[in-house]
Design a protein around this motif. Structure first.
Motif, short mmCIF file in Angstrom:
data_model
loop_
_atom_site.label_atom_id
_atom_site.label_comp_id
_atom_site.label_asym_id
_atom_site.label_seq_id
_atom_site.Cartn_x
_atom_site.Cartn_y
_atom_site.Cartn_z
N GLU A 27 4.07 1.53 -0.91
CA GLU A 27 4.87 1.60 -2.14
C GLU A 27 4.03 2.05 -3.33
OE1 GLU A 27 6.56 -1.83 -4.85
OE2 GLU A 27 7.78 -1.66 -3.02
N ALA A 28 2.76 1.60 -3.37
CA ALA A 28 1.90 1.94 -4.50
C ALA A 28 1.30 3.33 -4.39
CB ALA A 28 0.77 0.91 -4.61
N ILE A 60 -6.98 -6.98 -5.01
CA ILE A 60 -6.27 -5.78 -5.45
C ILE A 60 -7.24 -4.94 -6.28
CG2 ILE A 60 -4.34 -4.84 -6.79
CD1 ILE A 60 -2.91 -7.53 -6.35
N LEU A 76 0.83 -1.21 0.00
CA LEU A 76 0.00 0.00 0.00
C LEU A 76 0.87 1.26 0.00
CD1 LEU A 76 -2.71 -1.15 2.58
CD2 LEU A 76 -3.14 -0.62 0.17
N TYR A 135 -1.16 4.26 -2.00
CA TYR A 135 -2.57 4.21 -1.63
C TYR A 135 -2.97 5.52 -0.95
CZ TYR A 135 -6.62 2.96 1.27
OH TYR A 135 -7.84 2.94 1.90
N VAL A 152 -6.73 -2.30 -8.77
CA VAL A 152 -5.55 -1.83 -9.49
C VAL A 152 -5.59 -0.32 -9.69
CG1 VAL A 152 -4.18 -2.08 -11.60
CG2 VAL A 152 -5.35 -4.07 -10.63
N ARG A 153 -6.75 0.22 -10.06
CA ARG A 153 -6.82 1.65 -10.35
C ARG A 153 -6.58 2.51 -9.11
NH1 ARG A 153 -9.96 -0.04 -14.59
NH2 ARG A 153 -9.62 1.14 -16.52
N GLN A 154 -7.03 2.03 -7.96
CA GLN A 154 -6.91 2.83 -6.74
C GLN A 154 -5.72 2.40 -5.88
OE1 GLN A 154 -10.67 2.99 -4.67
NE2 GLN A 154 -11.77 3.75 -6.46
N ASN A 155 -4.86 1.55 -6.42
CA ASN A 155 -3.64 1.14 -5.70
C ASN A 155 -3.95 0.53 -4.34
OD1 ASN A 155 -1.82 2.07 -7.74
ND2 ASN A 155 -2.17 4.16 -7.02
N THR A 156 -5.03 -0.23 -4.29
CA THR A 156 -5.42 -0.87 -3.04
C THR A 156 -4.97 -2.32 -3.06
OG1 THR A 156 -7.38 0.56 -2.94
CG2 THR A 156 -7.36 -1.39 -1.51
N TYR A 157 -3.92 -2.62 -2.26
CA TYR A 157 -3.34 -3.96 -2.23
C TYR A 157 -3.69 -4.63 -0.91
CZ TYR A 157 -0.80 -3.00 -6.50
OH TYR A 157 -0.48 -2.71 -7.81
N ARG A 170 4.14 -4.41 -11.08
CA ARG A 170 2.72 -4.13 -10.94
C ARG A 170 2.00 -4.37 -12.26
NH1 ARG A 170 2.10 -1.46 -5.91
NH2 ARG A 170 3.99 -2.05 -4.79
#
Length: 700
Positions: free
Chosen positions: A38-39, A139, A36, A41, A141-146, A157
């Motif tokens: 790193e991406a 996941i 989260l 979020y 993907v669009r909202q960077n929710t891992y 990714r």
């Protein structure tokens, strides 16, 4: 609960708490926080662990109750025995959803089942939606929710795209994530459902149907516990125009057993799943490679091809013929190009093969404009729904590479909705360039043709026909089998034509009945206790004359009373012999997950030896019934073969529809129906059920 509304906060959370948060890289309580952060979020992250002050630089809370805010999503990464106690420390209404990574629940046996049931009860009381336990998470993907503990995203990714993926297997899910990344397949959501204590694969499919960023749904299914819910989700996908691609394991007995032991899922009878997928417009993939090929092709060309005509261009006549064979086996048409298109090609290459497949020969590699001009000529006719090109090893040529890029770029720009495949040996980076620019690249041209066939032949599911005037049919009270006379009476009331018959309770009464018909008689014992009448000597065929009827009546009773003295006898059925037509079989059995399933096939050896039958879930309409009839391999016998006229196929379809409606309307009362044989009479003469057996559900 309305799943599509309540899951907004699960799959698009604005706040996430991680129960069992850890600073130790690689642990299930550390991976989602690291991913989260790193991406990037954008929501709030709340680590929860009473033994830590900070986790990954974030303030850590001792319990969920110590967090002042409401929480959209709790990720649970603590041992199974601690899950419920940790959740109980939250305030009522504080938590909306939970993703439970933890294993050790229903998949491990009775003790785990009890733990899972306690967790479910608490979640229902607090109105918390659960994903898992024993799942890999999800996941967005669009909202960077891992919300996952899979380490796969650390190695790269996924691009955001329009494919939503849901899997019942976590291990397969991690593998699929990596395959999607290698293929540059853009996903909207990636979801693993695990034990499905609350949300199951059908809920997730329904969510993806409602998601505006998802156009294609890919699902890996091991089993289903709520057939009606899955049917509703697949129907919704069909109505929304969102193709569903499914890989379903458990196609064989050993495969089904492996599925059950792996996840405690019910793999079920594969023929029922196959019927479900056909009926609801699902594209079934039988290998992982096919699963991704179809999903990627649908994502690249979301509109359905205009027709089932394929154009093939090859630099090899032999491989072109191989591709043509593959196209024919997969029900694609290969119409020849117009004469003017042929003439233009032959003017440039007199020794070319100008039909379809078009053999441009190796000469096309010395005059690089030929390939593009021929492709544009073919697609410009508007006659073809897709184009497949074979270039062999020439695809890796340095000289050809710029031209190959131009070919794909121009064709995609001019015909963006027409699928284009290139079969060639290319390095991965060049393959990805062409696929990004509008083509799909295959090393094996046969795989290219099979992939094109799956998307070109895909059509929306047929909707069940409506009939508000269908007769209301009630069954005699009780459970177990009905005798043949009662079974035929129920079938007749349901709109299924049955042979004329009457039941005799004396030899003289049998003689009187037999006089009604100017034909030999059929005589059969009537008893709900005797399901296989012939085995007990309870059937006589071709009885002519009153004395023969008398002797047949006495012989039937004598044989049955000798062999099955405990059977309750309700008389002897007398009916006229019927000849001509084609013997068929229709049946119904009640699947424990999906309800009544209707079977159709030809009688005799076609059922007993060849098992040439088709299945559909009840109810269905006439178009589906016709599809069911034409699906069997021996359908040529019904259409007219070896000098015989065609059978009354429309009447056969109407009878299947009536049977499906009876089975569905009485799904709580009927266990099975067997109509064998049912005679398909010559064209416009209808059908006639000669024998029938209905078995009612057993009373618990």
């Amino acid at each position: 609960m309305n799943t599509s509304q309540t899951l907004n906060t699960l799959f698009s959370p604005k706040s996430i708490a991680i129960l069992g948060a850890s600073n130790t890289a690689g642990k299930s309580g550390a991976v989602p926080i690291a991913l989260l952060l790193e991406a990037g979020y954008a929501g709030k992250i709340y680590p929860v662990n009473p033994r830590q002050d900070t986790v990954y630089g974030l303030p850590c809370h001792a319990s969920l109750g110590d967090i002042e805010d409401a929480i959209d999503l709790v990720i649970i990464a603590v041992p199974a025995s601690h899950v419920l106690a940790a959740l109980e420390k939250s305030r009522p209404g504080q938590i909306a959803n939970a993703v439970i990574f933890t294993s050790g629940f229903a998949e491990v046996g009775d003790a785990g089942v009890q733990l899972q049931q306690q967790l479910q009860a608490f979640a229902r009381e607090r109105r918390i939606r659960l994903l898992g336990p024993n799942c890999l998470g999800f996941i967005n993907v669009r909202q960077n929710t891992y919300a996952t503990f899979s380490p796969a995203p650390f190695n790269g990714r996924l691009p955001a795209g329009d494919v939503g993926m849901v899997t019942q297997s976590g291990a397969f899910g991690a593998y699929a994530y990596c395959l999607a990344r290698e293929r540059h397949l853009g996903l909207s959501f990636w979801i693993s459902t695990g034990n499905e204590s609350d949300l199951d694969v059908a809920d997730c499919i329904q969510w993806l149907v409602d998601d505006p960023d998802t156009s294609i749904i890919m699902a890996y299914i091991e089993g289903c516990k709520d057939g009606d819910k899955l049917k509703r989700a697949l129907s919704a996908a069909n109505l929304a125009g969102k193709p569903v691609v499914v890989t379903k394991i458990g196609r064989t007995h050993s495969g089904a057993q492996a599925a059950a032991s792996h996840t405690a899922a019910l793999a079920g009878d594969d023929v029922v799943y196959d019927a479900l997928f056909k009926q609801y417009g699902v594209i079934r993939a039988y290998t992982i490679d096919e699963f991704f090929n179809i999903g990627q092709a649908l994502s690249k060309w979301p509109g359905r091809p205009a027709n089932q005509n394929l154009a093939i261009i090859s630099i090899s006549g032999g491989v072109g013929a191989l591709m043509a064979d593959e196209a024919d086996e997969n029900r694609l048409s290969l119409p020849a190009p117009p004469e003017e298109v042929k003439a233009r090609l032959l003017a440039r290459i007199p020794f070319a093969g100008a039909n379809n497949p078009v053999d441009v020969t190796g000469h096309a590699l010395t005059d690089l404009s030929i390939l593009l001009d021929t492709s544009r000529d073919l697609l410009g006719t508007g006659n073809y729904g897709a184009l497949a090109i074979f270039l062999a090893a020439a695809g890796s040529s340095e000289t050809l590479w710029p031209y190959l890029q131009e070919l794909v770029h121009v064709l995609h720009a001019e015909h963006p909705h027409i699928p284009l495949t290139i079969s060639a040996l290319l390095p991965d980076e060049r393959k990805n360039v062409l696929q990004t620019n509008g083509a799909m690249v295959f090393a094996d041209p046969s795989v290219a043709i099979r992939t094109l066939s799956r998307i070109m032949l895909h059509r929306p599911a047929m909707t069940p026909g409506q009939n508000d005037e269908r007769p209301h049919v009630s069954l005699p009270e009780g459970s177990g089998a009905l005798n043949e006379a009662d079974s035929l009476s129920v079938l007749k009331k349901a709109g299924i034509p049955v042979t004329p018959f009457a039941v005799a309770n004396s030899a003289s009464e049998a003689q009187t009945i037999a006089r009604q018909w100017n034909s030999p008689a059929v005589m059969k014992i009537v008893s709900a206790d005797i399901l296989h009448k012939s085995d007990a000597g309870g059937v006589k065929l071709g009885i002519c004359g009153e004395q023969a009827v008398l002797h047949a009546y006495d012989d039937i009773l004598s044989s049955v009373q000798s062999q099955m003295p405990q059977a309750k006898i309700d008389g002897v059925l007398v009916a006229p012999m019927c000849n001509g037509g084609v013997e068929c079989i229709m049946g119904v059995h009640r699947d424990p997950v999906f309800g009544p399933v209707v079977m159709f096939g030809l009688g005799g050896i076609f059922v007993e030896i060849l098992k040439d039958v088709s299945f559909r879930l009840a109810p269905f309409g006439r178009d589906e019934a016709l599809s069911m009839i034409h699906e069997i391999r021996a359908t040529a016998l019904l259409s007219g073969a070896r000098g015989r006229g065609p059978a009354d196929i429309p009447a056969l379809a109407d009878t299947l529809v009536a049977l499906s409606r009876l089975a569905y309307d009485q799904r709580d009362q009927i266990e099975s129906i067997d109509i064998n044989p049912i005679l398909a009479l010559p064209e416009r003469q209808g059908v006639l059920a000669l024998d029938g057996l209905i078995i009612r559900n057993r009373i618990a």
